[in-house]
Design a protein around this motif. Sequence first.
Motif, PDB file in Angstrom:
ATOM      1  N   GLY A   1       0.773  -1.248   0.000  1.00  0.00           N
ATOM      2  CA  GLY A   1       0.000   0.000   0.000  1.00  0.00           C
ATOM      3  C   GLY A   1       0.798   1.288   0.000  1.00  0.00           C
ATOM      4  N   GLY A   2       2.084   1.208   0.254  1.00  0.00           N
ATOM      5  CA  GLY A   2       2.923   2.408   0.214  1.00  0.00           C
ATOM      6  C   GLY A   2       2.720   3.312   1.411  1.00  0.00           C
ATOM      7  N   ALA A   3       3.566   4.338   1.482  1.00  0.00           N
ATOM      8  CA  ALA A   3       3.408   5.342   2.542  1.00  0.00           C
ATOM      9  C   ALA A   3       2.027   5.978   2.416  1.00  0.00           C
ATOM     10  CB  ALA A   3       4.500   6.398   2.433  1.00  0.00           C
TER      11      ALA A   3
ATOM     12  N   GLY B   1       7.059   4.413   6.272  1.00  0.00           N
ATOM     13  CA  GLY B   1       7.557   4.937   5.006  1.00  0.00           C
ATOM     14  C   GLY B   1       7.490   3.912   3.895  1.00  0.00           C
ATOM     15  N   GLY B   2       7.441   4.401   2.674  1.00  0.00           N
ATOM     16  CA  GLY B   2       7.626   3.522   1.529  1.00  0.00           C
ATOM     17  C   GLY B   2       9.097   3.128   1.528  1.00  0.00           C
ATOM     18  N   ALA B   3       9.387   1.854   1.245  1.00  0.00           N
ATOM     19  CA  ALA B   3      10.775   1.400   1.334  1.00  0.00           C
ATOM     20  C   ALA B   3      11.601   1.751   0.099  1.00  0.00           C
ATOM     21  CB  ALA B   3      10.811  -0.110   1.564  1.00  0.00           C
TER      22      ALA B   3
ATOM     23  N   ALA C   1       5.717   9.758  12.542  1.00  0.00           N
ATOM     24  CA  ALA C   1       6.473  10.401  11.470  1.00  0.00           C
ATOM     25  C   ALA C   1       6.503   9.564  10.204  1.00  0.00           C
ATOM     26  CB  ALA C   1       7.899  10.685  11.933  1.00  0.00           C
ATOM     27  N   ASP C   2       6.394  10.271   9.084  1.00  0.00           N
ATOM     28  CA  ASP C   2       6.651   9.688   7.764  1.00  0.00           C
ATOM     29  C   ASP C   2       8.138   9.877   7.493  1.00  0.00           C
ATOM     30  OD1 ASP C   2       7.021   9.177   5.078  1.00  0.00           O
ATOM     31  OD2 ASP C   2       5.493  10.580   4.362  1.00  0.00           O
ATOM     32  N   MET C   3       8.890   8.779   7.534  1.00  0.00           N
ATOM     33  CA  MET C   3      10.340   8.843   7.284  1.00  0.00           C
ATOM     34  C   MET C   3      10.695   8.124   5.986  1.00  0.00           C
ATOM     35  SD  MET C   3      12.302   8.642  10.933  1.00  0.00           S
ATOM     36  CE  MET C   3      11.768   9.593  12.364  1.00  0.00           C
ATOM     37  N   SER C   4       9.799   8.192   5.019  1.00  0.00           N
ATOM     38  CA  SER C   4      10.010   7.471   3.757  1.00  0.00           C
ATOM     39  C   SER C   4      11.387   7.710   3.162  1.00  0.00           C
ATOM     40  CB  SER C   4       8.980   7.921   2.712  1.00  0.00           C
ATOM     41  OG  SER C   4       7.687   7.510   3.059  1.00  0.00           O
ATOM     42  N   SER C   5      11.814   8.977   3.139  1.00  0.00           N
ATOM     43  CA  SER C   5      13.005   9.270   2.337  1.00  0.00           C
ATOM     44  C   SER C   5      14.257   9.576   3.146  1.00  0.00           C
ATOM     45  CB  SER C   5      12.701  10.400   1.349  1.00  0.00           C
ATOM     46  OG  SER C   5      12.133  11.510   2.010  1.00  0.00           O
ATOM     47  N   ASP C   6      14.224   9.394   4.468  1.00  0.00           N
ATOM     48  CA  ASP C   6      15.510   9.503   5.183  1.00  0.00           C
ATOM     49  C   ASP C   6      15.702   8.432   6.250  1.00  0.00           C
ATOM     50  OD1 ASP C   6      13.784  10.560   7.091  1.00  0.00           O
ATOM     51  OD2 ASP C   6      14.945  12.405   7.413  1.00  0.00           O
TER      52      ASP C   6
ATOM     53  N   GLN D   1      -0.464   4.540   4.528  1.00  0.00           N
ATOM     54  CA  GLN D   1      -0.286   4.921   5.934  1.00  0.00           C
ATOM     55  C   GLN D   1      -0.945   6.263   6.236  1.00  0.00           C
ATOM     56  OE1 GLN D   1       0.900   2.717   8.175  1.00  0.00           O
ATOM     57  NE2 GLN D   1       0.790   1.442   6.330  1.00  0.00           N
ATOM     58  N   PHE D   2      -1.023   7.137   5.228  1.00  0.00           N
ATOM     59  CA  PHE D   2      -1.707   8.425   5.441  1.00  0.00           C
ATOM     60  C   PHE D   2      -3.132   8.182   5.943  1.00  0.00           C
ATOM     61  CE2 PHE D   2       0.944  10.450   1.762  1.00  0.00           C
ATOM     62  CZ  PHE D   2       2.065  10.427   2.572  1.00  0.00           C
ATOM     63  N   CYS D   3      -3.720   7.063   5.506  1.00  0.00           N
ATOM     64  CA  CYS D   3      -5.073   6.717   5.914  1.00  0.00           C
ATOM     65  C   CYS D   3      -5.085   5.799   7.139  1.00  0.00           C
ATOM     66  CB  CYS D   3      -5.782   6.091   4.711  1.00  0.00           C
ATOM     67  SG  CYS D   3      -6.966   4.817   5.080  1.00  0.00           S
TER      68      CYS D   3
END
Length: 355
Positions: free
Chosen positions: A73-75, A186-188, A165-170, A78-80
């Motif tokens: 489902g991706g990040a 986060g999306g991996a 926290a959304d830490m998808s990109s760090d 998770q927003f939902c």
Amino acid sequence: MKKHNFGAGPSILPQSVIEATANAVKDFNGIGLSILEISHRSKDFKPVIEGAAQLFKEVLDIPEGYSVLFLGGGASMQFCMVPYNYLEKKAAYLNTGVWSKKAIKEAKGFGEVIEVASSADANFSYIPKEFTIPTDADYFHFTSNNTIYGTEIRKDLDSPIPMIADMSSDILSRPVDVSKYDVIYGGAQKNIAPSGVTFVIIKNDSVGRVSRYIPTMLNYQTHIDGGSMFNTPPVLPIYSAMETLKWVKEQGGVKEMERRAIERADILYSEIDRNKLFKGTVATEDRSLMNLCFVMNDEYKELETEFMDFATARGMVGIKGHRSVGGFRASCYNAMPVESVRELVKCMQDFEKQH
Ligand SMILES: *Cc1c(COP(=O)(O)O)cnc(C)c1O
């Protein structure tokens, strides 16, 4: 010609991870079958999903009482899922750009959303510093790295209420005090694996706080109880994630990832600041170590396409800036060798000499 992959995501992975994944696709563990065709409940896959979660706990020093989930489902899912599981009445969000806005939009479907601060007034080119988190909200949510604009919150904020926290990109680019968070997700596909898997680091006893019915697949409890195996998980990307986590550990862990990120960013931002053709796009103190954005200086604007062609001819890939910022974005995730950054800098210097 050697390609230097500065793509924003899906993005560069360590060569050893790509090779291990390719080998597992051909013959997994020497069992005479591809990882593409085995059961996720087989004895060969079990150590992969459990190993990946265990390695995640090790490299990020995740305390007892947390689970590491690998979901689909991706990040964006998770927003939902976050408000579905945590928003009873109201939630507080920090708005630092597109991904924050998308998270806010979903949360609004579940209750009141307080935007504690926003940098929309300057196209998200800085991180708001002075804001108050309401103590009567259910949680506080922020995006640690703003992939599109190149700003980053490179520390663990303090919050009087549960923090998410959304830490998808760090993720995995610095040590994180996980104990400060109820959820990190986060999306991996930025720093860990190919696309298809989403990581969720979740405090086990933080779930179950809302009174609404939560559909089974969207309920974190389902996935904590099922060890990410309630249904068929994304088997192949989880395998790659395990290999990346092994790689991070072997290289010296997140501290070493951070050292490399700082080294790369110092080299590239110094050149952006020195070179007369270019300038940075965000507040210096908020510059991201993962997505380094820059544009042509005003007097050289007409050279943008020419530089893009010049850099492309030198093997630079994926440096076009996001359409909402323009210019260039060099994404330097964990696997980015410093040599590639030096090549990009050389490219900028050679281009400067011609003008
Ligand atoms: C890429 C990205 C997302 C979106 O991830 P998906 O897995 O595609 O849903 C969300 N947040 C941030 C910060 C991102 O960089």
